[in-house]
Scaffold this motif. Structure first.
Motif, PDB file in Angstrom:
ATOM      1  N   UNK A   1       0.296  -7.888 -13.801  1.00  0.00           N
ATOM      2  CA  UNK A   1       1.632  -8.290 -14.397  1.00  0.00           C
ATOM      3  C   UNK A   1       2.543  -7.953 -13.281  1.00  0.00           C
ATOM      4  N   UNK A   2       3.649  -8.862 -13.279  1.00  0.00           N
ATOM      5  CA  UNK A   2       4.757  -8.669 -12.185  1.00  0.00           C
ATOM      6  C   UNK A   2       5.943  -8.879 -13.041  1.00  0.00           C
ATOM      7  N   UNK A   3       6.786  -8.007 -13.271  1.00  0.00           N
ATOM      8  CA  UNK A   3       8.117  -8.087 -13.820  1.00  0.00           C
ATOM      9  C   UNK A   3       8.000  -8.582 -15.106  1.00  0.00           C
TER      10      UNK A   3
ATOM     11  N   UNK B   1       0.830   1.562 -11.233  1.00  0.00           N
ATOM     12  CA  UNK B   1       2.396   0.852 -11.022  1.00  0.00           C
ATOM     13  C   UNK B   1       2.963   1.076 -10.016  1.00  0.00           C
ATOM     14  N   UNK B   2       3.864   0.043  -9.307  1.00  0.00           N
ATOM     15  CA  UNK B   2       4.613   0.297  -8.176  1.00  0.00           C
ATOM     16  C   UNK B   2       5.867  -0.558  -8.440  1.00  0.00           C
ATOM     17  N   UNK B   3       6.889   0.136  -7.770  1.00  0.00           N
ATOM     18  CA  UNK B   3       8.361  -0.954  -7.698  1.00  0.00           C
ATOM     19  C   UNK B   3       8.626  -1.043  -6.191  1.00  0.00           C
ATOM     20  N   UNK B   4       9.126  -2.319  -6.117  1.00  0.00           N
ATOM     21  CA  UNK B   4       9.205  -2.533  -4.686  1.00  0.00           C
ATOM     22  C   UNK B   4      10.324  -3.412  -4.601  1.00  0.00           C
TER      23      UNK B   4
ATOM     24  N   UNK C   1      15.130  -9.388  -5.921  1.00  0.00           N
ATOM     25  CA  UNK C   1      15.664  -8.578  -4.393  1.00  0.00           C
ATOM     26  C   UNK C   1      15.166  -7.185  -4.668  1.00  0.00           C
ATOM     27  N   UNK C   2      15.521  -6.464  -6.010  1.00  0.00           N
ATOM     28  CA  UNK C   2      15.186  -5.256  -5.886  1.00  0.00           C
ATOM     29  C   UNK C   2      14.386  -4.747  -7.361  1.00  0.00           C
ATOM     30  N   UNK C   3      13.779  -3.702  -7.584  1.00  0.00           N
ATOM     31  CA  UNK C   3      13.081  -3.311  -8.575  1.00  0.00           C
ATOM     32  C   UNK C   3      12.026  -4.254  -9.118  1.00  0.00           C
ATOM     33  N   UNK C   4      11.395  -4.715  -8.321  1.00  0.00           N
ATOM     34  CA  UNK C   4      10.116  -5.680  -8.772  1.00  0.00           C
ATOM     35  C   UNK C   4       9.328  -4.679  -9.270  1.00  0.00           C
ATOM     36  N   UNK C   5       8.527  -4.997 -10.352  1.00  0.00           N
ATOM     37  CA  UNK C   5       7.608  -3.902 -11.190  1.00  0.00           C
ATOM     38  C   UNK C   5       6.078  -4.661 -11.002  1.00  0.00           C
ATOM     39  N   UNK C   6       5.251  -3.980 -10.450  1.00  0.00           N
ATOM     40  CA  UNK C   6       3.872  -4.434 -10.437  1.00  0.00           C
ATOM     41  C   UNK C   6       3.080  -3.780 -11.240  1.00  0.00           C
TER      42      UNK C   6
ATOM     43  N   UNK D   1       0.861  -1.282  -0.122  1.00  0.00           N
ATOM     44  CA  UNK D   1       0.061  -0.036   0.040  1.00  0.00           C
ATOM     45  C   UNK D   1       0.837   1.194   0.010  1.00  0.00           C
ATOM     46  N   UNK D   2       0.327   2.258  -0.424  1.00  0.00           N
ATOM     47  CA  UNK D   2       0.906   3.747  -0.313  1.00  0.00           C
ATOM     48  C   UNK D   2       0.918   4.383  -1.735  1.00  0.00           C
ATOM     49  N   UNK D   3       1.737   5.111  -2.200  1.00  0.00           N
ATOM     50  CA  UNK D   3       1.709   5.919  -3.530  1.00  0.00           C
ATOM     51  C   UNK D   3       2.193   5.098  -4.687  1.00  0.00           C
ATOM     52  N   UNK D   4       1.464   4.719  -5.736  1.00  0.00           N
ATOM     53  CA  UNK D   4       1.605   4.428  -6.975  1.00  0.00           C
ATOM     54  C   UNK D   4       1.683   5.012  -8.065  1.00  0.00           C
ATOM     55  N   UNK D   5       2.376   4.782  -9.160  1.00  0.00           N
ATOM     56  CA  UNK D   5       2.111   5.775 -10.216  1.00  0.00           C
ATOM     57  C   UNK D   5       0.791   5.461 -10.970  1.00  0.00           C
ATOM     58  N   UNK D   6       0.243   6.204 -11.644  1.00  0.00           N
ATOM     59  CA  UNK D   6      -0.914   6.129 -12.336  1.00  0.00           C
ATOM     60  C   UNK D   6      -1.052   6.909 -13.589  1.00  0.00           C
TER      61      UNK D   6
END
Length: 848
Positions: free
Chosen positions: A107-109, A78-81, A133-138, A23-28
């Motif tokens: 979609x994931x990665x 879209x979010x990156x985590x 580990x890093x930069x997963x894009x959902x 949760x939090x800020x995602x791009x839109x």
């Protein structure tokens, strides 16, 4: 099963799962990237665009039409985590979407996980092999709900599934019955068309080591030291919990913290509290088990039965709820979504609305089937406040398709929602839909008789063979009704669609009549249970000002017409008011508008009062085979935006006059007075002990001046000729007097509120002059108060403090004495000076 568990407090939790919130800020962004920014999750596109400055307040003036483009576009969140090594090391990692509104591709990665098509479901996707580990894009790409619904309608070519579109007056969108989302989001007769898109509930990752889950819930302790259930044996040993699974030859002990035994507690309302439950779940792998979680929860006890049995002297069946073995008259209203954008329904909004219901002596709310299954806090608060919930499934005023994929998503929706909500004792009944049996039976949609069997078959397939079957499987502890209104057991006997679902001899009824005189109790159905009835009114001027400009402040303005989504609703209100009142006629346009708003609230409050009191006094009577009414749930409690509607609470929480009236007409002890062929009858209505001894004290009150001494007649509750009452006064006529009355117990103490009965329409009253009412605002250690002094009888005295949020202890009252003091509770800090400056006092004679 008679026992229910509610939310509780965690005593001890041993976790083997990892939980990571996204949760939090995602791009839109929209489909072509022309609109982009950030949006909150949970949230929706409309809320994000307003926060980004792309749009104004969607509720302002005509913005519901101006912002239609939003729902016709596609949008992507879209979010990156990053993920921890500990999370990725688990055997299973699942992406959980608690609520997607509505049709989306996930979609994931760069890999497509799947899709969603149901706002009321959660979705879970296995993602462990895809995580880095890093930069997963959902990315979650949302399709236009309006275009999707249209496409689904076109694909259903075999036969139409009505209605095609809402009435033109609603400014809405078409084919909402083809998409599993909030049905009222495409418009309703009290709400705007905002077909929302977004991630309206949370998104998170869950990671764990597991092959199989055994869940044990609702394990009662009751002071015992040992329980066996579902192949699990639990023992309490001096602060420890020993858990054995014999089939796995396994025995482990955990610290129990506060777990242990029964603890005496107390509850409000109809739900008895007692003891605690253990709530625990285990993961089993390789022949061994690990405790996932162990919770201590507080429990409530209640049994519920829907009693439908022969009624002496009547050809039909009873219809009432027996709670904890006691017949209970349900007093309350109907709940609609509290906002068009669910992310803006805050805990404070829920708390204020539900407190308002409880403070108006309501014991029940019906969660209506065209909105949403409410958030957990709603049911938690109802549990705590003792508000019983009639829970509809989300189908309303339409036929629905029965293709395999539609049925399958509905089945998942039902299972998930019942499993989520069944632990709440406040829920006393499940109902399959709103008004769809009636729509079929009375042919709302002009279905040719030759095609009727197809729609009946679809109806039975959806609500009986699927929804009803699943609910009875998942929660056999509660009654299930296929529809509302319905004839209940009689509808079932007739093949689930009764010839007349409004038959007052059976089930529940919905009743609306805007042309008949609402003061005439003989026009109301003497039904077993009234689950919907009501009249419209406008909200107060202070509420309308927030969404309008001065050009809109006229009853016949374009704005007033646009806000009214019920055909001819504005005219119906004035016609009903004109039956008994002079309509506002000030030459000042703004004053005439504000007085008209006031008059609609007077009309609504009086109409619903008359009908509710009729239902309450009918609970012990059978007349011509009809009666034994055991519920009155008026339409509706709350508003979704600032507009005319049937609500008793305005958008923003301000009480209308109707809600102040509800405090009295839902009181535990109530005197009800009415006339029948020249005879006054006063009923003592009581929810309390049946052996309570009461008498009626009746006052014949001249309408020309306030009373300092009373000309009264104390009588046992019975009937009295009006002519005899007037003759006893000596100088009273129907045109010059009114009746006030209250109930007293054997010691002379007043029980319940005072009430009144007009002997003629107020517009015909002789000598009803304009009252000169002065008001003084004061503050002491108990809070703010307003002391009123009047030189004349003043009906419907209305206090308003503009945009100062708060609530009076009483309002809209009949002032028959020279002085009256009412309290005021502000919701934000204020002062005597601010209240005095903002306070206005209006009574009936002021408006003409």
């Amino acid at each position: 099963m008679k026992l229910k568990t509610t939310t509780g407090t965690q005593a001890q939790s041993t976790q083997v799962k990892e939980h990571s919130s996204l949760d939090g800020k995602w791009s839109l962004r929209n489909s072509d990237g022309s609109v982009a920014g950030s949006g909150s999750v949970p949230g929706c596109v409309h809320s994000a665009l307003q926060q980004l400055g792309y749009i104004q307040d969607p509720y302002f003036r005509f913005n519901d039409v101006a912002y239609r483009w939003i729902a016709f576009d596609n949008w992507t969140y879209t979010t990156t985590f990053n993920t921890s090594e500990q999370l990725r090391s688990k055997q299973k990692v699942v992406l959980v979407l608690d609520g997607v509104d509505t049709v989306a591709s996930v979609q994931l990665n760069g890999f497509t996980l799947g899709g969603t098509d149901n706002m009321f479901r959660s979705y879970a996707f296995s993602v462990r092999p895809l995580l880095k580990e890093a930069e997963n894009v959902l990315s979650i790409s949302l399709a236009s709900p309006v275009l999707y619904a249209s496409q689904r309608r076109k694909a259903h070519s075999a036969y139409p599934v009505p209605p095609e579109c809402p009435p033109d007056v609603q400014n809405g969108q078409c084919h909402v019955n083809f998409i599993r989302k909030e049905q009222s989001s495409f418009s309703w007769d009290w709400g705007p068309s905002f077909p929302t898109l977004g991630l309206w509930r949370g998104v998170h990752l869950e990671a764990f080591d597991v092959l199989q889950l055994i869940q044990v819930s609702s394990v009662p302790l009751f002071g015992t030291s040992s329980i066996t259930t579902s192949h699990v044996h639990i023992r309490l040993l001096d602060g420890l919990v020993s858990v054995s699974i014999p089939e796995l030859f396994s025995d482990q002990t955990y610290q129990s913290g506060a777990v242990g035994g029964s603890t005496p507690v107390h509850s409000q309302g109809p739900f008895g509290l007692g003891g605690f439950f253990i709530l625990c779940s285990f993961f089993v792998h390789g022949g061994f088990y690990t405790l996932w979680s162990l919770y201590l929860v507080q429990v409530y006890f209640r049994t519920v039965e829907l009693v439908q049995e022969p009624v002496p002297g009547s050809p039909g069946l009873s219809f009432f709820f027996r709670i904890n073995s006691k017949p209970v008259f349900l007093k309350g209203s109907n709940w609609i979504p509290a906002h068009a954008f669910q992310d803006q329904v805050t805990p404070d909004i829920l708390l204020n609305l539900l407190h308002s219901a409880a403070d108006a002596n309501m014991n029940a709310l019906r969660v209506w089937g065209g909105g949403v299954y409410e958030q957990d806090q709603f049911y938690d608060l109802c549990d705590h406040m003792g508000i019983m919930v009639w829970q509809d499934f989300m189908f309303a005023c339409a036929m629905y398709p029965t293709e395999a994929d539609f049925i399958q998503t509905v089945r998942s929706e039902v299972i998930q929602q019942v499993q989520r909500l069944k632990s709440h004792p406040s829920i006393i009944i499940w109902s399959g839909n709103n008004e769809n049996e009636a729509a079929l039976a009375t042919n709302w949609f002009d279905i040719p008789e030759s095609h009727r069997a197809t729609y009946v078959k679809d109806y039975v397939t959806l609500y009986v063979e699927n929804i009803r079957a699943l609910v009875q499987q998942e929660d056999p502890s509660r009654p299930f009704l296929v529809s509302s209104p319905t004839n209940g057991a009689e509808s079932e006997r007739e093949g689930w669609v009764a010839s007349n679902p409004y038959d007052p001899h059976f089930g529940d009824t919905h009743f609306y009549s805007y042309e008949d005189d609402c003061w005439d109790w003989s026009t109301f159905p003497r039904t077993r249970f009234a689950s919907e009835f009501g009249f419209q009114s406008w909200p107060s001027f202070s509420t309308l000002k927030t969404v309008s400009v001065d050009d809109d402040w006229s009853y016949d303005s374009n704005f007033s017409s646009h806000r009214q989504h019920h055909e001819h609703g504005n005219q119906q209100m004035l016609r009903q008011a004109a039956l008994h009142f002079h309509l506002p006629n000030s030459t000042d346009a703004l004053k005439r508008f504000t007085h008209t708003l006031y008059m609609t609230q007077v009309m609504q409050a009086q109409c619903v009062k008359a009908q509710t009191e009729f239902y309450r006094r009918s609970q012990t009577e059978i007349i011509d085979g009809k009666g034994r009414t055991m519920g009155a749930l008026y339409w509706q409690l709350n508003d979704i935006w600032p507009a005319p509607s049937w609500s008793s609470i305005e958008f923003g929480g301000k009480w209308k006059m109707l809600h102040y009236f509800a405090q009295d007409f839902f009181a535990a002890v109530l005197p009800v007075g009415f006339e029948d062929d020249g005879t006054l009858l006063i009923y003592a209505v009581s929810d309390l002990s049946p052996d309570l001894t009461l008498r009626a004290v009746v006052r014949v009150q001249l309408s020309t001046k306030p009373a300092t001494t009373s000309e009264s007649l104390a009588v046992v509750v019975l009937k009295q000729e009006v002519a005899a009452l007037l003759a006893g006064c000596g100088r009273c006529t129907r045109l010059s007097c009114l009746l006030t009355f209250h109930l007293e117990d054997g010691t002379g103490v007043q029980r319940g509120p005072s009430n009144y009965h007009f002997l003629c329409s107020p517009k015909d009253a002789e000598g009803l002059r304009k009252a000169n009412i002065t008001a003084k605002v004061q503050e002491d250690e108990s809070g703010f108060s307003v002391t009123l002094r009047s030189d004349a009888v003043a009906p419907f005295v209305w206090l308003d403090v503009g945009n100062i949020a708060g609530r009076f202890s009483s309002n809209g009252f009949l002032m028959v004495s020279a002085d009256r003091t009412v309290g005021f509770t502000p919701w934000r800090p204020t002062s005597v000076s601010q209240l005095s400056t903002s306070l206005s006092v209006t009574s009936l004679r002021d408006v003409y």
